[in-house]
Enzyme design. Structure first.
Site, short mmCIF file in Angstrom:
data_model
loop_
_atom_site.label_atom_id
_atom_site.label_comp_id
_atom_site.label_asym_id
_atom_site.label_seq_id
_atom_site.Cartn_x
_atom_site.Cartn_y
_atom_site.Cartn_z
N ASP A 1 -1.41 -2.83 0.84
CA ASP A 1 0.00 -2.67 1.24
C ASP A 1 0.63 -3.95 1.77
OD1 ASP A 1 0.63 -0.11 0.48
OD2 ASP A 1 0.08 0.81 2.39
N LYS B 1 4.33 -4.72 1.81
CA LYS B 1 5.30 -4.09 2.71
C LYS B 1 5.89 -5.09 3.70
CE LYS B 1 4.01 0.73 2.36
NZ LYS B 1 3.30 1.87 2.97
N HIS C 1 6.86 -2.85 -3.07
CA HIS C 1 5.78 -3.47 -2.30
C HIS C 1 4.52 -3.70 -3.13
CE1 HIS C 1 4.08 0.62 -1.78
NE2 HIS C 1 2.96 0.03 -1.47
N HIS D 1 -0.33 2.77 -6.63
CA HIS D 1 0.58 3.93 -6.71
C HIS D 1 0.76 4.43 -8.14
CE1 HIS D 1 1.82 4.21 -2.53
NE2 HIS D 1 1.88 2.88 -2.50
FE LIG Z 1 1.23 1.43 -0.90
#
Ligand SMILES: [Fe+2]
Length: 344
Positions: free
Chosen positions: A192, A195, A220, A245
């Site tokens: 992540d 982000k 992201h 994702h």
């Molecule tokens: Fe994620």
């Protein structure tokens, strides 16, 4: 004339014979290296703990603690394993060399010492050590950046570490080789990192996101891969960062990949990432009870999003059977599954 590089390098000579130790010290000091000497294995380890050197010349047969054991301990410790070790010994049996290499020694020099050879090895190993240090610094910066993402939002605190732990447990249960487990662990810690590019107001927004805000959140995955891409040593983690994702049915993002386009590691990371997101509090809902998380994971697998086999393996890792038996699922939560998955 000593080079500037030599002036910055610290070398530890571990030798129980004072004459040889003095010769080595003199030879290396004349080149501008900062030299420390240890007369046996235990003294060597004390030196390393106090001030890790950039290179060690290590005798094998010494009182108190042998060179083999010193080598094993230094190479077995993640904090010191990158320090190059050159074994310097009168021992010329092939088995002795094999054992030293097995313990992680980098080079082997026989006595009587040839000065030119020793200095050449010294120079090349210090160059490699310097490159490794730079690489490690660059990697540390990225992992630190990934941790700052979590500091941006109280709701994602500890998410990456938990995902990395869950992923590793699942990979172990699946019997994946250690090399793949390491890639997975690193990828999970970094997944992540993109982000960083998502404004805090969006990450922490209590209500539902607008289409524009959701589009920014979705970026992201791509931005994370772009941040990590320049570092070649982390290239193996890029599919995990970019594709965590994606969904088997092609309804994920950013590329809409499906089926066999998704590697086992990516599918695995997706399962644990979704589970941790569901079982942790979010700005727009409380943490969901395990029974509800399990139900959502299974429903998503049956719907073609997550890998059903990996979901069941993961639920076995979590010992869900025993826990579910002890506490029946609260039906009231089950109606909100779709909404719960929309922002994981
Ligand atoms: Fe994620």
């Amino acid at each position: 004339m000593p080079s500037a590089e030599a002036n910055e390098s610290r070398i530890l000579v571990v030798e129980d014979q004072p004459v040889i130790a003095a010769l080595l010290e003199q030879l290396l000091s004349a080149q501008g290296y900062a030299v420390a000497c240890a007369a046996d294995g235990l003294e060597a380890l004390e030196h390393v703990a106090l001030q890790p050197p950039d290179l060690i010349f290590l005798d094998l047969n010494m009182p108190r603690l042998s060179g083999y054991e010193v080598c094993r301990r230094i190479k077995g410790n993640p904090a010191t394993r990158l320090i190059p070790i050159v074994i310097v010994t009168g021992e010329d049996r092939f088995e002795a060399r094999l054992k030293a290499w097995d313990l992680g020694a980098d080079e082997f020099i026989s006595k009587p010492i040839q000065n030119v050879e020793l200095l050449a090895r010294c120079k090349s190993l210090l160059r490699v050590k310097r490159l490794n240090d730079e690489l490690e610094t660059a990697q540390s910066v990225l992992f630190a950046l990934a941790r700052t993402v979590e500091a941006k939002s109280p709701y994602t605190h500890g998410h990456s570490e938990r995902v990395a732990d869950f992923a590793d447990q699942l990979a172990e249960q699946m019997g994946l080789p250690s090399r793949e487990r390491e890639v997975l662990r690193r990828g999970a810690l970094l997944h992540d990192i993109g982000k960083l590019a998502v404004p805090d107001e969006i990450l922490n927004k209590p209500g539902s996101l607008t289409d524009e805000e959701y589009a920014i959140v979705k970026l992201h995955a791509v931005k994370g891969a772009a941040i990590v891409e320049p570092l070649r040593s982390l290239r193996d983690t890029l599919p995990l960062i970019r594709s965590h994702h994606e969904r088997l049915d092609g309804r994920g993002y950013p590329d809409g990949l499906c089926g066999r386009d998704l590697t086992q590691l990516v599918r695995l990371l997706s399962v644990v990432d979704v589970y941790d997101a569901l079982s942790s509090p979010r700005p727009y809902r409380a943490a969901l009870p395990m029974e509800v998380c399990v139900s959502i994971l299974r429903e998503n697998a049956a719907g073609g999003g997550l890998d059903p086999e990996l979901v069941e393996h993961f639920l076995a890792v979590l010992h869900v059977g025993e826990l579910m038996h002890a506490t029946p699922a609260p039906i009231a939560f089950l109606g909100s599954r779709t909404a719960s998955l929309s922002r994981v």
